[in-house]
Design an enzyme around this catalytic site. Structure first.
Site, PDB file in Angstrom:
ATOM      1  N   ASN A   9      66.445   5.226  49.847  1.00 31.48           N
ATOM      2  CA  ASN A   9      66.912   4.886  51.193  1.00 31.48           C
ATOM      3  C   ASN A   9      65.726   4.297  51.955  1.00 31.48           C
ATOM      4  O   ASN A   9      64.826   5.017  52.359  1.00 31.48           O
ATOM      5  CB  ASN A   9      67.432   6.163  51.878  1.00 31.48           C
ATOM      6  CG  ASN A   9      67.795   5.937  53.332  1.00 31.48           C
ATOM      7  OD1 ASN A   9      67.838   4.795  53.801  1.00 31.48           O
ATOM      8  ND2 ASN A   9      68.057   7.011  54.059  1.00 31.48           N
ATOM      9  N   TRP A  10      65.754   2.995  52.153  1.00 38.63           N
ATOM     10  CA  TRP A  10      64.627   2.322  52.817  1.00 38.63           C
ATOM     11  C   TRP A  10      64.641   2.542  54.324  1.00 38.63           C
ATOM     12  O   TRP A  10      63.713   2.143  55.019  1.00 38.63           O
ATOM     13  CB  TRP A  10      64.642   0.818  52.500  1.00 38.63           C
ATOM     14  CG  TRP A  10      64.439   0.488  51.054  1.00 38.63           C
ATOM     15  CD1 TRP A  10      64.266   1.373  50.019  1.00 38.63           C
ATOM     16  CD2 TRP A  10      64.359  -0.824  50.466  1.00 38.63           C
ATOM     17  NE1 TRP A  10      64.096   0.702  48.832  1.00 38.63           N
ATOM     18  CE2 TRP A  10      64.152  -0.655  49.074  1.00 38.63           C
ATOM     19  CE3 TRP A  10      64.464  -2.115  50.973  1.00 38.63           C
ATOM     20  CZ2 TRP A  10      64.042  -1.728  48.195  1.00 38.63           C
ATOM     21  CZ3 TRP A  10      64.348  -3.191  50.096  1.00 38.63           C
ATOM     22  CH2 TRP A  10      64.131  -3.004  48.730  1.00 38.63           C
ATOM     23  N   LYS A  11      65.698   3.124  54.841  1.00 36.38           N
ATOM     24  CA  LYS A  11      65.840   3.343  56.286  1.00 36.38           C
ATOM     25  C   LYS A  11      65.590   2.026  57.036  1.00 36.38           C
ATOM     26  O   LYS A  11      65.959   0.966  56.545  1.00 36.38           O
ATOM     27  CB  LYS A  11      64.928   4.482  56.747  1.00 36.38           C
ATOM     28  CG  LYS A  11      65.161   5.758  55.917  1.00 36.38           C
ATOM     29  CD  LYS A  11      64.545   6.989  56.496  1.00 36.38           C
ATOM     30  CE  LYS A  11      64.895   8.183  55.605  1.00 36.38           C
ATOM     31  NZ  LYS A  11      64.396   9.436  56.124  1.00 36.38           N
ATOM     32  N   HIS A  95      74.128  10.361  57.254  1.00 41.47           N
ATOM     33  CA  HIS A  95      72.704  10.703  57.192  1.00 41.47           C
ATOM     34  C   HIS A  95      72.316  11.466  58.456  1.00 41.47           C
ATOM     35  O   HIS A  95      72.794  11.155  59.542  1.00 41.47           O
ATOM     36  CB  HIS A  95      71.850   9.436  57.041  1.00 41.47           C
ATOM     37  CG  HIS A  95      70.433   9.782  56.679  1.00 41.47           C
ATOM     38  ND1 HIS A  95      69.531  10.199  57.619  1.00 41.47           N
ATOM     39  CD2 HIS A  95      69.792   9.822  55.488  1.00 41.47           C
ATOM     40  CE1 HIS A  95      68.370  10.473  57.007  1.00 41.47           C
ATOM     41  NE2 HIS A  95      68.510  10.253  55.716  1.00 41.47           N
ATOM     42  N   GLU A  97      69.808  11.394  60.322  1.00 41.24           N
ATOM     43  CA  GLU A  97      69.254  10.596  61.425  1.00 41.24           C
ATOM     44  C   GLU A  97      70.379   9.997  62.263  1.00 41.24           C
ATOM     45  O   GLU A  97      70.260   9.847  63.477  1.00 41.24           O
ATOM     46  CB  GLU A  97      68.314   9.517  60.864  1.00 41.24           C
ATOM     47  CG  GLU A  97      67.000  10.140  60.383  1.00 41.24           C
ATOM     48  CD  GLU A  97      66.316   9.415  59.241  1.00 41.24           C
ATOM     49  OE1 GLU A  97      66.680   8.277  58.934  1.00 41.24           O
ATOM     50  OE2 GLU A  97      65.399  10.033  58.641  1.00 41.24           O
ATOM     51  N   GLU A 167      70.262  17.153  52.161  1.00 39.52           N
ATOM     52  CA  GLU A 167      68.974  16.796  52.746  1.00 39.52           C
ATOM     53  C   GLU A 167      68.669  17.720  53.920  1.00 39.52           C
ATOM     54  O   GLU A 167      69.164  17.490  55.039  1.00 39.52           O
ATOM     55  CB  GLU A 167      69.005  15.351  53.263  1.00 39.52           C
ATOM     56  CG  GLU A 167      69.274  14.318  52.197  1.00 39.52           C
ATOM     57  CD  GLU A 167      68.733  12.946  52.617  1.00 39.52           C
ATOM     58  OE1 GLU A 167      67.871  12.435  51.899  1.00 39.52           O
ATOM     59  OE2 GLU A 167      69.145  12.421  53.656  1.00 39.52           O
ATOM     60  N   GLY A 173      60.920  13.426  55.798  1.00 35.44           N
ATOM     61  CA  GLY A 173      59.776  12.721  56.389  1.00 35.44           C
ATOM     62  C   GLY A 173      58.683  13.633  56.905  1.00 35.44           C
ATOM     63  O   GLY A 173      57.802  13.200  57.643  1.00 35.44           O
ATOM     64  N   SER A 212      61.432  14.556  51.356  1.00 34.54           N
ATOM     65  CA  SER A 212      60.044  14.535  50.872  1.00 34.54           C
ATOM     66  C   SER A 212      59.930  14.640  49.345  1.00 34.54           C
ATOM     67  O   SER A 212      59.027  15.290  48.831  1.00 34.54           O
ATOM     68  CB  SER A 212      59.217  15.619  51.557  1.00 34.54           C
ATOM     69  OG  SER A 212      59.181  15.399  52.962  1.00 34.54           O
ATOM     70  N   GLY A 233      63.397   8.814  50.505  1.00 36.87           N
ATOM     71  CA  GLY A 233      63.063   8.009  51.670  1.00 36.87           C
ATOM     72  C   GLY A 233      61.720   7.324  51.473  1.00 36.87           C
ATOM     73  O   GLY A 233      61.596   6.351  50.724  1.00 36.87           O
ATOM     74  N   GLY A 234      60.706   7.836  52.136  1.00 31.21           N
ATOM     75  CA  GLY A 234      59.382   7.206  52.159  1.00 31.21           C
ATOM     76  C   GLY A 234      58.869   6.768  50.794  1.00 31.21           C
ATOM     77  O   GLY A 234      58.344   5.649  50.653  1.00 31.21           O
TER      78      GLY A 234
HETATM   79  P1  13P Z   1      61.904  11.263  52.920  1.00 30.35           P
HETATM   80  O1  13P Z   1      61.932  11.170  51.409  1.00 30.35           O
HETATM   81  O2  13P Z   1      61.031  10.238  53.558  1.00 30.35           O
HETATM   82  O3  13P Z   1      61.609  12.676  53.370  1.00 30.35           O
HETATM   83  O4  13P Z   1      63.381  10.930  53.440  1.00 30.35           O
HETATM   84  C1  13P Z   1      64.475  11.566  52.868  1.00 30.35           C
HETATM   85  C2  13P Z   1      65.715  10.919  53.348  1.00 30.35           C
HETATM   86  O5  13P Z   1      66.103  11.071  54.493  1.00 30.35           O
HETATM   87  C3  13P Z   1      66.457  10.047  52.425  1.00 30.35           C
HETATM   88  O6  13P Z   1      67.695   9.727  52.914  1.00 30.35           O
END
Ligand code: 13P
Length: 251
Positions: A9-11, A95, A97, A167, A173, A212, A233-234
């Site tokens: 997920n590149w957000k 998600h 967020e 998640e 993050g 993470s 994510g990251g």
């Molecule tokens: P991180 O891997 O950056 O913690 O993000 C997880 C995430 O929200 C993937 O959708």
């Protein structure tokens, strides 16, 4: 056996230049056979990514879709039918967020889940508790409610063509990862909730862990019986790190 899935997920990250770099890195990866791999870029770059990854065994998806499945008057949104037309095969719904920052409700998320499926996309339903909810001992209740709304609205059968991603919000993050045992406990509860309605659906559905995940902790997490891969994510913004996570899912 459930086939593992690792999705990046590149957000809201990327520019045309950085996306081109990432595509180059992804093209060079030796991906494990036996693992499904997907990337979820910002919508603006989906075409660039699909073209750039042409011929590579990597699926492309989106991070969100509109509540209405078909194109129409809904300013600023993108319909699941349009994502499908662009070549996407999956889409995140719910998600944290979007739940937290944009106030998406369980009801809205159910509608997006249904819209995605009606256009042939696989919805990846994201669920998870906040730190306060975990500390109050409410993790399974919160996750159970998030999952339960979709089961109630669409029926358990909808999960024969869907993925669920657990998640924990406190792990996203932050560099804090749920321990493999903490994650497994919630994954087992999710599978049990589905099994109470339909054992076959529960056995087949893929449950991803997100929060993470890195190459350094992926093997342990993916080794748990009810963890079928990850939502990254990251670490998915670095092709080599992402490749190492995908290989961990193939072990
Ligand atoms: P991180 O891997 O950056 O913690 O993000 C997880 C995430 O929200 C993937 O959708």
């Amino acid at each position: 056996m459930r086939r593992p899935l690792v999705a990046g997920n590149w957000k809201m990250h990327g520019t045309r230049t950085s996306v081109a770099e990432l595509i180059k890195g992804l093209r060079q990866l030796a991906l494990p056979t036996g693992v499904d791999v997907a990337v979820l870029p910002p919508c603006l770059y989906i075409n660039q990514v699909i073209q750039g990854l042409d011929g590579k065994a990597l699926a492309v998806g989106a991070q969100n879709c509109a509540v209405e499945p078909m194109q129409g008057a809904l300013t600023g949104e993108i319909a699941a039918s349009q994502l499908s037309d662009a070549g996407c095969t999956l889409v995140l719904v719910g998600h944290s967020e979007r739940r937290q920052i944009l106030g998406e409700s369980d009801g809205v998320i159910s509608r997006k889940f249904a819209a995605a499926q009606s256009c042939g996309l696989v919805p990846v339903l994201c669920v998870g508790e906040t730190r306060e909810q975990r500390e109050a001992g409410k993790t399974l209740e919160v996750v159970g409610r998030q999952l339960g709304t979709v089961i109630e609205d669409l029926g358990v059968g909808a999960f024969s063509r869907a993925v669920v991603a657990y998640e924990p919000v406190w792990a996203i993050g932050t560099g804090l990862t749920a321990s493999p045992e903490q994650a497994q406990e919630v994954h087992a509860a999710i599978r049990a909730q589905l099994a109470a309605e339909n054992a076959e659906v529960a056995r087949g559905v893929r449950l991803l862990y997100g929060g993470s995940v890195k190459a350094a902790n992926a093997v342990e997490l993916f080794g748990m019986p009810d963890i079928d891969g990850g939502l990254i994510g990251g670490a998915s913004l670095n092709a080599d790190e992402f490749g190492a996570i995908c290989r961990a899912a193939g072990n």
